[in-house]
Design a protein around this motif. Structure first.
Motif, PDB file in Angstrom:
ATOM      1  N   ILE A   1      -7.640   9.376  39.547  1.00 23.79           N
ATOM      2  CA  ILE A   1      -8.251  10.381  38.681  1.00 23.79           C
ATOM      3  C   ILE A   1      -9.171  11.205  39.573  1.00 23.79           C
ATOM      4  N   ILE A   2      -9.127  12.498  39.384  1.00 24.62           N
ATOM      5  CA  ILE A   2     -10.128  13.359  40.025  1.00 24.62           C
ATOM      6  C   ILE A   2     -10.825  14.101  38.891  1.00 24.62           C
TER       7      ILE A   2
ATOM      8  N   GLY B   1      -6.049   6.912  31.992  1.00 20.33           N
ATOM      9  CA  GLY B   1      -6.217   8.319  32.328  1.00 20.33           C
ATOM     10  C   GLY B   1      -5.907   8.640  33.768  1.00 20.33           C
ATOM     11  N   PHE B   2      -5.433   7.643  34.525  1.00 25.35           N
ATOM     12  CA  PHE B   2      -5.056   7.881  35.919  1.00 25.35           C
ATOM     13  C   PHE B   2      -3.681   8.527  35.959  1.00 25.35           C
ATOM     14  N   HIS B   3      -3.405   9.241  37.011  1.00 25.90           N
ATOM     15  CA  HIS B   3      -2.064   9.735  37.261  1.00 25.90           C
ATOM     16  C   HIS B   3      -1.345   8.599  37.975  1.00 25.90           C
ATOM     17  N   PRO B   4      -0.383   7.951  37.307  1.00 23.86           N
ATOM     18  CA  PRO B   4       0.259   6.769  37.905  1.00 23.86           C
ATOM     19  C   PRO B   4       1.021   7.111  39.176  1.00 23.86           C
ATOM     20  N   GLY B   5       0.969   6.159  40.104  1.00 28.79           N
ATOM     21  CA  GLY B   5       1.767   6.285  41.310  1.00 28.79           C
ATOM     22  C   GLY B   5       3.208   5.910  40.995  1.00 28.79           C
ATOM     23  N   PRO B   6       4.082   5.997  41.983  1.00 25.13           N
ATOM     24  CA  PRO B   6       5.491   5.682  41.749  1.00 25.13           C
ATOM     25  C   PRO B   6       5.712   4.170  41.650  1.00 25.13           C
TER      26      PRO B   6
ATOM     27  N   LYS C   1     -12.752   5.432  29.734  1.00 25.43           N
ATOM     28  CA  LYS C   1     -11.396   5.341  29.209  1.00 25.43           C
ATOM     29  C   LYS C   1     -10.824   3.924  29.302  1.00 25.43           C
ATOM     30  N   LEU C   2     -11.494   3.058  30.022  1.00 22.63           N
ATOM     31  CA  LEU C   2     -11.027   1.677  30.129  1.00 22.63           C
ATOM     32  C   LEU C   2     -10.899   1.040  28.749  1.00 22.63           C
ATOM     33  N   LYS C   3     -11.679   1.504  27.809  1.00 24.73           N
ATOM     34  CA  LYS C   3     -11.593   0.987  26.445  1.00 24.73           C
ATOM     35  C   LYS C   3     -10.234   1.255  25.811  1.00 24.73           C
ATOM     36  N   LEU C   4      -9.513   2.229  26.321  1.00 27.30           N
ATOM     37  CA  LEU C   4      -8.210   2.583  25.772  1.00 27.30           C
ATOM     38  C   LEU C   4      -7.131   1.540  26.071  1.00 27.30           C
ATOM     39  N   ILE C   5      -7.495   0.528  26.837  1.00 26.67           N
ATOM     40  CA  ILE C   5      -6.542  -0.508  27.204  1.00 26.67           C
ATOM     41  C   ILE C   5      -5.943  -1.181  25.967  1.00 26.67           C
TER      42      ILE C   5
ATOM     43  N   GLY D   1       1.294  -2.366  35.593  1.00 27.34           N
ATOM     44  CA  GLY D   1       0.260  -1.709  36.390  1.00 27.34           C
ATOM     45  C   GLY D   1       0.251  -0.207  36.180  1.00 27.34           C
ATOM     46  N   ARG D   2       1.435   0.393  36.127  1.00 26.03           N
ATOM     47  CA  ARG D   2       1.535   1.839  35.872  1.00 26.03           C
ATOM     48  C   ARG D   2       1.062   2.171  34.458  1.00 26.03           C
ATOM     49  N   THR D   3       1.369   1.285  33.504  1.00 24.31           N
ATOM     50  CA  THR D   3       0.920   1.511  32.123  1.00 24.31           C
ATOM     51  C   THR D   3      -0.598   1.453  32.046  1.00 24.31           C
TER      52      THR D   3
END
Length: 152
Positions: free
Chosen positions: A49-50, A33-38, A139-143, A25-27
């Motif tokens: 993402i902001i 492009g999201f900043h992953p949570g802990p 950026k979802l394409k980057l999956i 999930g973090r990956t």
């Protein structure tokens, strides 16, 4: 990828350990492009993402072996409202019960067009749901950059 292959891969993923699913999930969050949570308790947010326009885009991953239920919809709604997310992506392991969608989209102040309920199959097989989400989050394409071998 063919949907039946994607489905079997998804089943393999949801049967892994909780730690592996958290890492996955973090990956997903990082690659998108999201900043992953802990890892572990994350306060209901796996990534954020902001963008320059200031809209908060929220990502939550719940890679359960079961379809997500009405209780998960209540939590997602509360998290969307709490974080004031304008776009939300939920990634489930195998899908959503009808009651999940009925409850989530029955809440006030929800814009169904700004919420993307995806499954692992959607991501792997690039379904219509995936294509709609890519319109909001290119950026979802980057999956495709995920190195699946890292998850054991």
């Amino acid at each position: 990828m063919e949907q039946y292959i994607a489905y079997n891969l998804a089943l393999g993923i949801v049967r892994t350990s909780s730690k592996t699913k958290q890492e996955l999930g973090r990956t997903f969050a990082r690659i998108l492009g999201f900043h992953p949570g802990p890892l572990g308790k994350d306060g209901g947010i796996d990534g954020v993402i902001i963008p320059e326009d200031g809209r908060l885009v929220y990502f939550q991953s719940k890679l359960s072996q079961l379809e997500l239920t009405v209780d998960h919809a209540k939590i997602l709604y509360a998290d969307i409202m709490y974080h004031k997310a304008e776009i939300s992506v939920m990634l489930s392991g195998v899908g959503y019960k009808k009651t999940f969608k009925d409850r989530l989209f029955g809440h006030p102040y929800i814009n169904p067009g700004s919420i993307h309920l995806l499954t692992l199959v959607d991501i792997l097989a690039k379904t219509d749901s995936y294509d709609l989400a890519v319109q909001d989050i290119p950026k979802l394409k980057l999956i495709e950059e995920i190195n699946w071998k890292q998850f054991k």
